[in-house]
Write a protein that holds these residues in place. Structure first.
Motif, short mmCIF file in Angstrom:
data_model
loop_
_atom_site.label_atom_id
_atom_site.label_comp_id
_atom_site.label_asym_id
_atom_site.label_seq_id
_atom_site.Cartn_x
_atom_site.Cartn_y
_atom_site.Cartn_z
N UNK A 7 0.84 -1.20 0.00
CA UNK A 7 0.00 0.00 0.00
C UNK A 7 0.87 1.25 0.00
N UNK A 8 1.95 1.22 0.76
CA UNK A 8 2.87 2.38 0.81
C UNK A 8 3.42 2.68 -0.58
N UNK A 12 2.73 6.22 -2.67
CA UNK A 12 3.94 7.03 -2.42
C UNK A 12 3.83 8.42 -3.06
N UNK A 13 3.34 8.51 -4.27
CA UNK A 13 3.20 9.80 -4.93
C UNK A 13 2.20 10.70 -4.23
N UNK A 14 1.13 10.11 -3.73
CA UNK A 14 0.10 10.88 -3.02
C UNK A 14 0.66 11.45 -1.71
N UNK A 15 1.55 10.72 -1.05
CA UNK A 15 2.10 11.16 0.22
C UNK A 15 2.96 12.40 0.06
N UNK A 16 3.60 12.53 -1.08
CA UNK A 16 4.49 13.67 -1.32
C UNK A 16 3.72 14.96 -1.62
N UNK A 19 -1.94 16.78 -0.02
CA UNK A 19 -3.23 17.22 -0.56
C UNK A 19 -4.29 17.41 0.51
N UNK A 20 -4.07 16.91 1.70
CA UNK A 20 -5.10 16.97 2.72
C UNK A 20 -6.05 15.79 2.64
N UNK A 21 -5.89 14.96 1.63
CA UNK A 21 -6.72 13.77 1.44
C UNK A 21 -6.32 12.72 2.47
N UNK A 22 -7.28 11.99 2.99
CA UNK A 22 -6.97 10.92 3.91
C UNK A 22 -6.16 9.84 3.20
N UNK A 23 -5.15 9.34 3.87
CA UNK A 23 -4.31 8.29 3.28
C UNK A 23 -5.17 7.06 2.98
N UNK A 24 -6.11 6.74 3.87
CA UNK A 24 -6.98 5.59 3.64
C UNK A 24 -7.78 5.75 2.35
N UNK A 26 -6.71 7.43 -0.30
CA UNK A 26 -5.74 7.21 -1.38
C UNK A 26 -5.50 5.72 -1.58
N UNK A 27 -5.39 4.99 -0.48
CA UNK A 27 -5.20 3.54 -0.58
C UNK A 27 -6.38 2.90 -1.30
N UNK A 28 -7.59 3.31 -0.94
CA UNK A 28 -8.77 2.75 -1.61
C UNK A 28 -8.76 3.09 -3.10
N UNK A 29 -8.44 4.33 -3.45
CA UNK A 29 -8.42 4.74 -4.86
C UNK A 29 -7.37 3.97 -5.66
#
Length: 99
Positions: A7-8, A12-16, A19-24, A26-29
């Motif tokens: 999942x990480x 990884x791109x989303x974490x950088x 965006x304020x989006x929940x990591x969970x 992003x994982x689902x998407x």
């Protein structure tokens, strides 16, 4: 934050981006793995030195620590977050209503 390695890598791109989006979310998407259950623990702590530097408080000063464990529909744990908050600047409010 602690993520399962696959999942990480997927987010990884989303974490950088911060965006304020929940990591969970992003994982689902990215993987299709959705949150089914979150278990949250809150406890009083002395703020650790590293967190104190970021929060602008003295190490060991009163704080609240939130640990959230995210599980998918199969019951697998896939994300853990640990947040520390300065005790004098944080309010946690719960509303319970009977219907």
């Amino acid at each position: 934050m602690y993520l399962e390695p696959g999942d990480a890598k997927a987010v990884a791109g989303d974490l950088a981006e911060e965006s304020g989006r929940l990591i969970a979310d992003s994982i689902e998407a990215r993987t299709g793995r959705a949150v089914d259950r979150v278990v949250q623990q809150v406890r009083a702590v002395g703020v650790p030195a590293e967190a104190a530097a970021h929060l602008g408080v003295e190490p060991g000063s009163p704080g609240l620590e939130f640990v959230r464990r995210y599980y998918d529909a199969s019951g697998a744990l896939f994300e853990v977050t640990v947040s520390t908050h300065a005790g004098d600047r944080f309010v946690y409010e719960t509303v319970l209503q009977r219907r």
